[in-house]
Design a protein around this motif. Structure first.
Motif, mmCIF file in Angstrom:
data_model
loop_
_atom_site.group_PDB
_atom_site.id
_atom_site.type_symbol
_atom_site.label_atom_id
_atom_site.label_comp_id
_atom_site.label_asym_id
_atom_site.label_seq_id
_atom_site.Cartn_x
_atom_site.Cartn_y
_atom_site.Cartn_z
ATOM 1 N N ALA A 1 13.406 16.458 51.063
ATOM 2 C CA ALA A 1 12.466 15.344 50.925
ATOM 3 C C ALA A 1 13.189 14.017 50.762
ATOM 4 N N LYS A 2 12.536 12.967 51.222
ATOM 5 C CA LYS A 2 12.998 11.619 50.899
ATOM 6 C C LYS A 2 12.674 11.350 49.441
ATOM 7 N N ILE A 3 13.663 10.912 48.679
ATOM 8 C CA ILE A 3 13.466 10.626 47.270
ATOM 9 C C ILE A 3 13.498 9.115 47.071
ATOM 10 N N TYR A 4 12.375 8.561 46.642
ATOM 11 C CA TYR A 4 12.317 7.121 46.392
ATOM 12 C C TYR A 4 13.114 6.744 45.149
ATOM 13 N N CYS A 5 12.879 7.493 44.087
ATOM 14 C CA CYS A 5 13.536 7.209 42.813
ATOM 15 C C CYS A 5 13.187 8.322 41.844
ATOM 16 N N GLU A 6 13.682 8.219 40.646
ATOM 17 C CA GLU A 6 13.369 9.201 39.610
ATOM 18 C C GLU A 6 12.345 8.616 38.645
ATOM 19 N N LEU A 7 11.358 9.418 38.279
ATOM 20 C CA LEU A 7 10.482 9.067 37.161
ATOM 21 C C LEU A 7 11.224 9.536 35.922
ATOM 22 N N ALA A 8 11.862 8.577 35.244
ATOM 23 C CA ALA A 8 12.866 8.934 34.246
ATOM 24 C C ALA A 8 12.314 9.099 32.839
ATOM 25 N N GLY A 9 11.178 8.471 32.546
ATOM 26 C CA GLY A 9 10.666 8.582 31.196
ATOM 27 C C GLY A 9 9.401 7.782 30.988
ATOM 28 N N TYR A 10 8.844 7.897 29.799
ATOM 29 C CA TYR A 10 7.634 7.155 29.470
ATOM 30 C C TYR A 10 7.558 6.947 27.968
ATOM 31 N N ASN B 1 4.384 -1.752 32.380
ATOM 32 C CA ASN B 1 3.574 -1.745 31.162
ATOM 33 C C ASN B 1 2.091 -1.732 31.499
ATOM 34 N N THR B 2 1.317 -0.934 30.767
ATOM 35 C CA THR B 2 -0.136 -0.972 30.876
ATOM 36 C C THR B 2 -0.755 -0.845 29.492
ATOM 37 N N PHE B 3 -1.768 -1.680 29.244
ATOM 38 C CA PHE B 3 -2.451 -1.690 27.951
ATOM 39 C C PHE B 3 -3.955 -1.641 28.197
ATOM 40 N N GLY B 4 -4.684 -0.892 27.361
ATOM 41 C CA GLY B 4 -6.109 -0.728 27.597
ATOM 42 C C GLY B 4 -6.979 -0.992 26.389
ATOM 43 N N PHE B 5 -8.250 -1.319 26.651
ATOM 44 C CA PHE B 5 -9.223 -1.449 25.572
ATOM 45 C C PHE B 5 -9.147 -0.218 24.671
ATOM 46 N N GLY B 6 -9.192 -0.465 23.378
ATOM 47 C CA GLY B 6 -9.033 0.614 22.416
ATOM 48 C C GLY B 6 -7.632 0.643 21.827
ATOM 49 N N GLY B 7 -6.752 -0.225 22.354
ATOM 50 C CA GLY B 7 -5.391 -0.311 21.829
ATOM 51 C C GLY B 7 -4.377 0.579 22.500
ATOM 52 N N HIS B 8 -4.772 1.268 23.579
ATOM 53 C CA HIS B 8 -3.860 2.183 24.264
ATOM 54 C C HIS B 8 -2.716 1.410 24.922
ATOM 55 N N THR B 9 -1.491 1.890 24.754
ATOM 56 C CA THR B 9 -0.339 1.296 25.431
ATOM 57 C C THR B 9 0.493 2.391 26.088
ATOM 58 N N SER B 10 0.993 2.096 27.273
ATOM 59 C CA SER B 10 1.792 3.086 27.987
ATOM 60 C C SER B 10 2.810 2.385 28.880
ATOM 61 N N THR B 11 4.018 2.907 28.887
ATOM 62 C CA THR B 11 5.104 2.349 29.690
ATOM 63 C C THR B 11 5.766 3.463 30.496
ATOM 64 N N SER B 12 5.935 3.245 31.794
ATOM 65 C CA SER B 12 6.632 4.194 32.670
ATOM 66 C C SER B 12 7.972 3.622 33.089
ATOM 67 N N VAL B 13 8.973 4.493 33.235
ATOM 68 C CA VAL B 13 10.326 4.077 33.601
ATOM 69 C C VAL B 13 10.728 4.740 34.935
ATOM 70 N N PHE B 14 11.127 3.916 35.886
ATOM 71 C CA PHE B 14 11.589 4.379 37.191
ATOM 72 C C PHE B 14 13.057 4.003 37.362
ATOM 73 N N LYS B 15 13.827 4.944 37.868
ATOM 74 C CA LYS B 15 15.285 4.759 37.953
ATOM 75 C C LYS B 15 15.792 5.129 39.326
ATOM 76 N N LYS B 16 16.684 4.324 39.851
ATOM 77 C CA LYS B 16 17.292 4.648 41.148
ATOM 78 C C LYS B 16 17.885 6.044 41.073
ATOM 79 N N TYR B 17 17.586 6.851 42.080
ATOM 80 C CA TYR B 17 18.005 8.250 42.035
ATOM 81 C C TYR B 17 19.496 8.399 42.303
ATOM 82 N N SER B 18 20.121 9.226 41.501
ATOM 83 C CA SER B 18 21.502 9.636 41.736
ATOM 84 C C SER B 18 21.613 11.096 41.299
ATOM 85 N N SER B 19 22.325 11.866 42.058
ATOM 86 C CA SER B 19 22.440 13.291 41.770
ATOM 87 C C SER B 19 23.313 13.557 40.556
#
Length: 415
Positions: A251-260, A397-415
């Motif tokens: 597969a073509k790999i765009y990047c790694e979903l490294a954390g949240y 970063n994403t924040f929502g009504f109710g006080g919800h907060t969430s952050t996703s981390v994307f990283k250039k892929y390396s084996s």
């Protein structure tokens, strides 16, 4: 612990009905805002929005199917179809018991709900609801329709945390991949809330911009003259795939979903914490989960919706978390172009982060002419023009009504 990578992208947005058009217009700093066409907005305080344009649902579903689906589900199906094609995945060669969907939404079938209730009220002497009312409206149904269409027998559920929803969907997908509970997950979000009730409700909260004379400049995150967010709609779907599974099929790999990172302001149902407390926790936990340092971050796609309080609190949080590393980090709010897609925002903005990593381009914050005096003037907010820069790590970063907060981390892929 297993690793998760991004191997497919799909998007329906106010800037284009595929990823390439979306990214091209994002890079060029184009606005998706225009007068509302989905209903007569003449009696509303806000008469414009970032609508999806020229969308033909019959490309993705038959006429009988379209009649049984809300617009948010049709957007989700369209984005998923593009995502699958982009991935090059042959589902016939996959273990479908480990292939699934986590599709988020903030509201769900708003158009269906509004239409059915209005029809009921207009025909009170002979009330009748459509037999498809419930199965068109409920917030999990886009996930169900995708699972049914592709015969996916693995994880299948929806996430709802207002405007943080689709980042929470990515977080859930990452955990399941890491644990070996799934090898492929279509994850993201969809929203279709350009409707009388939604626009009227947000107007009553004084949350929306009312710059009706200049829709394309109304979404102006960080600018001192901002007066509220611009409503948007659409869907974004990412294929989250276990690394070894992706490598085995070439597969073509765009990047790694490294954390949240996820947290809560625990402060107010609609306002962010003035010090950005939840945002600080989410960003810090995301960096720790991804096992990266603040010095590794190249780009932050900010939640910044163009609201007076929210933009300031997020900037305070970013400044507090990244401190001396701020000078090397570019920040932008792509909501200046797409408007605010609510539950789909995180998915669409994650695609922007992924394309920034792939192409080495930071999309701009348009309509930013004078930074609010309460925002640190040293922040690199990428005003009005995209810039070329190598992006190794991007966070959303994403924040929502109710006080919800969430952050996703994307990283250039390396084996």
């Amino acid at each position: 612990m297993k690793r998760a990578v991004i191997t497919g992208l799909g998007a329906i947005t106010p800037l284009g009905n595929n990823v390439n058009d979306f990214w091209k217009n994002l890079r060029e700093g184009k606005s998706g805002a225009a007068p509302i066409t989905k209903f007569d907005a003449s009696n509303h305080k806000t008469k414009f929005a970032c609508e999806v344009k020229d969308f033909d649902p019959l490309i993705y579903a038959t006429k009988p199917e379209v009649r049984k689906m809300d617009l948010y589900t049709l957007y989700a199906l369209a984005a998923t179809e593009e995502c699958l094609k982009d991935s090059g995945l042959n589902l016939d060669k996959c273990d479908l018991n480990k292939a699934g969907v986590i599709l988020a939404t903030g509201i769900g079938g708003m158009h269906t709900f509004e239409e059915e209730i209005m029809n009921f009220s207009e025909n009170i002497n002979s009330p009748r609801f459509s037999p498809f009312f419930i199965t068109k409206m409920i917030s999990n149904i886009a996930t169900g329709q995708i699972s049914i269409k592709y015969g996916l027998h693995g994880v299948s559920y929806s996430v709802t945390s207002a405007c943080a929803s689709s980042n929470h969907a990515l977080a859930n997908a990452l955990d399941l991949i890491r644990l070996g509970r799934a090898t492929i997950i279509f994850a993201g979000g969809s929203e279709a809330t350009i409707s009388q009730a939604a626009i009227g409700g947000f107007n009553s909260m004084k949350a929306l911009s009312t710059l009706n004379d200049s829709p394309t400049t109304a979404s102006r995150p960080f600018d001192k003259t901002r007066d509220g967010f611009v409503a948007g709609e659409g869907a974004g779907v990412l294929m989250i795939e276990e690394l070894e599974h992706a490598k085995k099929r070439g597969a073509k790999i765009y990047c790694e979903l490294a954390g949240y990172g996820v947290a809560s302001d625990a402060y107010h149902v609609a306002a962010t914490h003035p010090d950005g407390l939840g945002a600080k926790i989410a960003m810090t936990d995301a960096l720790n989960d991804a096992r990266i340092t603040k010095e590794d971050v190249s780009y932050i796609n900010a939640h910044a919706t163009s609201t007076p309080v929210g933009d300031i609190s997020e900037c305070i949080a970013i400044e507090d978390v990244f401190k001396n590393s701020l000078r090397q980090i570019q920040i932008s709010s792509t909501k200046s172009m797409t408007g605010h897609l609510l539950g789909a925002a995180g998915a669409i903005e994650s695609i922007a982060c992924i394309k920034a990593i792939e192409q080495g381009v930071i999309p701009p914050t348009i309509n930013l002419n004078e930074i609010d005096a309460e925002i640190n003037q040293k922040l690199n907010l990428t005003p009005n023009n995209a810039i070329e820069k190598e992006v190794v790590v991007a966070i959303n970063n994403t924040f929502g009504f109710g006080g919800h907060t969430s952050t996703s981390v994307f990283k250039k892929y390396s084996s």
